[in-house]
Design an enzyme around this catalytic site. Structure first.
Site, PDB file in Angstrom:
ATOM      1  CG  HIS A 129      -6.234  -8.856   1.348  1.00 14.01           C
ATOM      2  ND1 HIS A 129      -6.785  -9.036   0.413  1.00 14.01           N
ATOM      3  CD2 HIS A 129      -6.420  -6.867   1.177  1.00 14.01           C
ATOM      4  CE1 HIS A 129      -6.852  -8.234  -0.709  1.00 14.01           C
ATOM      5  NE2 HIS A 129      -6.297  -7.041   0.116  1.00 14.01           N
ATOM      6  NE  ARG A 175      -3.174  -3.547  -1.646  1.00 14.88           N
ATOM      7  CZ  ARG A 175      -3.152  -4.121  -0.777  1.00 14.88           C
ATOM      8  NH1 ARG A 175      -1.689  -3.747  -0.735  1.00 14.88           N
ATOM      9  NH2 ARG A 175      -3.807  -5.071   0.456  1.00 14.88           N
ATOM     10  CE1 TYR A 231      -6.970  -7.423  -7.234  1.00 15.56           C
ATOM     11  CE2 TYR A 231      -6.563  -8.460  -4.905  1.00 15.56           C
ATOM     12  CZ  TYR A 231      -6.975  -7.347  -6.134  1.00 15.56           C
ATOM     13  OH  TYR A 231      -6.722  -6.219  -5.012  1.00 15.56           O
ATOM     14  CG  HIS A 264      -5.579   0.844  -3.803  1.00 13.93           C
ATOM     15  ND1 HIS A 264      -4.478   0.482  -2.641  1.00 13.93           N
ATOM     16  CD2 HIS A 264      -6.328   0.054  -3.700  1.00 13.93           C
ATOM     17  CE1 HIS A 264      -5.529   0.109  -1.828  1.00 13.93           C
ATOM     18  NE2 HIS A 264      -6.244  -0.779  -2.282  1.00 13.93           N
ATOM     19  NE  ARG A 291      -3.732  -2.145   3.030  1.00 17.80           N
ATOM     20  CZ  ARG A 291      -3.220  -3.640   3.634  1.00 17.80           C
ATOM     21  NH1 ARG A 291      -2.045  -3.323   3.427  1.00 17.80           N
ATOM     22  NH2 ARG A 291      -3.829  -4.482   3.619  1.00 17.80           N
ATOM     23  CE  LYS A 339      -5.637  -1.204   5.199  1.00 21.77           C
ATOM     24  NZ  LYS A 339      -7.454  -0.902   4.394  1.00 21.77           N
TER      25      LYS A 339
END
Length: 313
Positions: free
Chosen positions: A285, A262, A294, A259, A162, A186
């Protein structure tokens, strides 16, 4: 604390996710805004209601009001996510016996496929060849600024990290021996991402250039601003990526942001047969559901191949 005012409880929850859960400042601000908006509605509609008396009916009425005001399903779902986290916290604190969110159903979202760059477009950028003119004209300038811009693209595309993770990437997190980098994602979650020998060499060359080109730079930070030597800021990275994608991309993209790179990383892995769980770990994730989008891109790729190759397509 019994009968604690909702506003006070909300601030206590925000402090918890900020200090203990280590959520980003952006996430904490979004959670606070959602909660205050919810509490304002509850206070206006039901007077001063203690948290233990809040019901799913009250919450549904607020969500219905939001949708009447033409709020998108995606935004409503984010607010539902905020309330779920808030009531989970209240449950752990013994302030409620049961979360009212168990009876709240999130509206369905028409999921859009993430935009991405075709492999030939990425090869053109990687090879420093303009896909517009198909000449050997260098896209990235032959100076430290050009080296910075190219490394930004290479790291995004080869690792899928990210924007915030790129900005905070430290030199010591590059593991030369194991050909990998450690990324702080994150919630303070660390993950290890493999890198190619080529990217490792490029990082090494960049670090050498940084020390010879800049008199001063922020210590420890891997990629720095090419003029100030300070840590990159989000808008600079965004505008840099947007500039190159606008000027040199074959594929027409509605969004031209970091993004997209990504999404491109993940889509190319999926299209070439990578395991979905492996892609999930590489992207950082928390659940497989976020990664499954995806597979839709993969299906679209298969449809394109079928339509181009089958005589009766």
């Amino acid at each position: 604390m019994l009968n604690e005012p909702l506003y006070s409880l909300a601030e206590r929850f925000i402090a918890y996710i900020q200090l203990e859960k280590r959520y980003s400042a952006h996430t904490c601000t979004a959670y606070r805004n959602d909660l205050l908006q919810f509490i304002d509605y509850i206070t206006l509609s039901y007077n001063s209601t203690p948290v233990e008396d809040l019901t799913h009916v009250m919450i549904r009425s607020w969500l219905a009001r939001l949708m009447e005001d033409a709020m998108t399903a995606k935004s409503v779902n984010r607010k539902i996510s905020t309330l779920k986290s808030f009531f989970k916290y209240c449950l752990r604190q013994g302030l409620v016996r049961q979360s009212p969110m168990t009876k709240v159903i999130a509206p369905k979202i028409s999921r859009r496929l993430p935009g991405y760059i075709e492999e030939k477009g990425m090869r053109a950028l990687e090879d420093n060849i303009s896909p517009v003119s198909l000449t050997s004209l260098s896209i990235f300038a032959n100076d430290f600024e050009g080296a910075t811009h190219r490394l930004i693209f290479e790291i995004f595309y080869q690792t899928g990290i990210r924007l915030s993770e790129l900005i905070s990437l430290q030199e010591f997190r590059v593991d030369k021996g194991n050909l990998s980098i450690k990324v702080m994602g994150k919630g303070g979650k660390e993950r290890i991402i493999p890198i190619s020998q080529g990217l490792l060499m490029q990082i090494g060359d960049y670090m050498d250039q940084k020390r010879s080109y800049l008199e001063e730079f922020e210590a420890g930070v891997l990629v720095v601003h090419p003029h100030s030597g300070q840590r990159l800021y989000p808008k600079y990275v965004y505008l840099t990526v947007r500039k190159y994608l606008t000027e040199h991309q074959i594929t027409t993209l509605k969004k031209k942001s970091p993004h997209i790179l990504r999404h491109t990383f993940a889509t190319h892995l999926a299209n070439n047969g990578a395991d979905l769980n492996a892609i999930k770990e590489l992207l950082g994730h928390s659940s497989l559901a976020a990664t499954q989008v995806y597979t839709h891109n993969t299906i679209e790729q298969l449809k394109k191949v079928y339509q181009q190759a089958h005589p009766k397509a």
